[in-house]
Design an enzyme around this catalytic site. Sequence first.
Site, PDB file in Angstrom:
ATOM      1  N   PRO A   2       0.759  -1.289   0.016  1.00 14.44           N
ATOM      2  CG  PRO A   2      -0.695  -1.455   1.848  1.00 14.44           C
ATOM      3  CD  PRO A   2       0.660  -2.103   1.377  1.00 14.44           C
ATOM      4  CD  GLU A   3       3.554   2.668  -4.055  1.00  7.16           C
ATOM      5  OE1 GLU A   3       3.356   3.872  -4.686  1.00  7.16           O
ATOM      6  OE2 GLU A   3       3.737   1.831  -4.722  1.00  7.16           O
ATOM      7  CE  LYS A  62       5.260   4.186   0.697  1.00  7.32           C
ATOM      8  NZ  LYS A  62       6.386   3.339   0.329  1.00  7.32           N
ATOM      9  NE  ARG A 271      10.795  -0.781  -3.547  1.00  3.50           N
ATOM     10  CZ  ARG A 271      11.554  -0.569  -2.698  1.00  3.50           C
ATOM     11  NH1 ARG A 271      12.960   0.026  -3.185  1.00  3.50           N
ATOM     12  NH2 ARG A 271      11.420  -0.332  -1.335  1.00  3.50           N
TER      13      ARG A 271
END
Length: 289
Positions: A2-3, A62, A271
């Site tokens: 979640p951002e 966040k 990433r």
Amino acid sequence: MPELPEVEMVRRSLRRFRLRAPVTRVWRSRLALRTGEAWSRSKERVQRLKGWRPGEVDRRGKYLMMRFHREEMAESCLLLHLGMSGHVEVCHANEALEDHTHLRIFFDDDRELRFVDPRRFGGVRFDARGRIEGSHPISSLGPEPLDRGFTGLLLAAQAKGSRRVIRDVLLDQRVVAGLGNIYVLEALYEAGIHPATKASRLRASAWERIATASTGALRRGIENKGTTLQDYRDASGATGTHQHALRVYGRGGDACDRCGATLDAWMMGNRTAVRCPAEQPVVRGRWVS
Ligand SMILES: [Zn+2]
């Protein structure tokens, strides 16, 4: 993971429940959650929630911050980080328990707030509001990208001439709060900047484009109620639809929506990075404007 848009949707959904009844009881699983600076079992202090009444729900980057009140005592705050796979839900106390539930906060109106996190990178911490806001991680966060004063000038100043690549600079929560790999890649695509460009090579005009594109990417994420790739949902169980609107993230090998070029994906650090090779060209040894 979640951002900012996903956490903002959780915040809004939590507010809609209008939890106001005092906490009667707290249950915590035996399993460890987030660890590291500011996070440990002994710092969680969630058993102390008993007797406190929930109030407004805030967000910083966040992080969710649920305020709690109690007669004549200083305001307290439950800090929540959703980690990779965490979600919160508000339900009636008799509803079936999901696997990987790690925290249950029972309220005096038969409702319950649960924190569920299969991968356990999420974290919780309850303390005086001043202590939460004045200590890491909240005190270390950079500016909010949706605030009015967020500009390319501010972003460049926060980056302090970093020699790191722009993708990693934007992921650094001390530089700007709330961005993760999804929204950073989307923003860099909109700004026409290669993710591996050294931040120190960017001119003011490029910083402005990046700031504007970041804000735009986050706002679109919120309009679409967040990106649900696997676990994300808000506190009422609703999932987002922004995964269908992503232009580059998760789309390596697809055709660019705008120019038709094949989107290029590769590993940058641990990433994935994705770019349009036509619109986000490689630049070496010169300024990027
Ligand atoms: Zn393109």
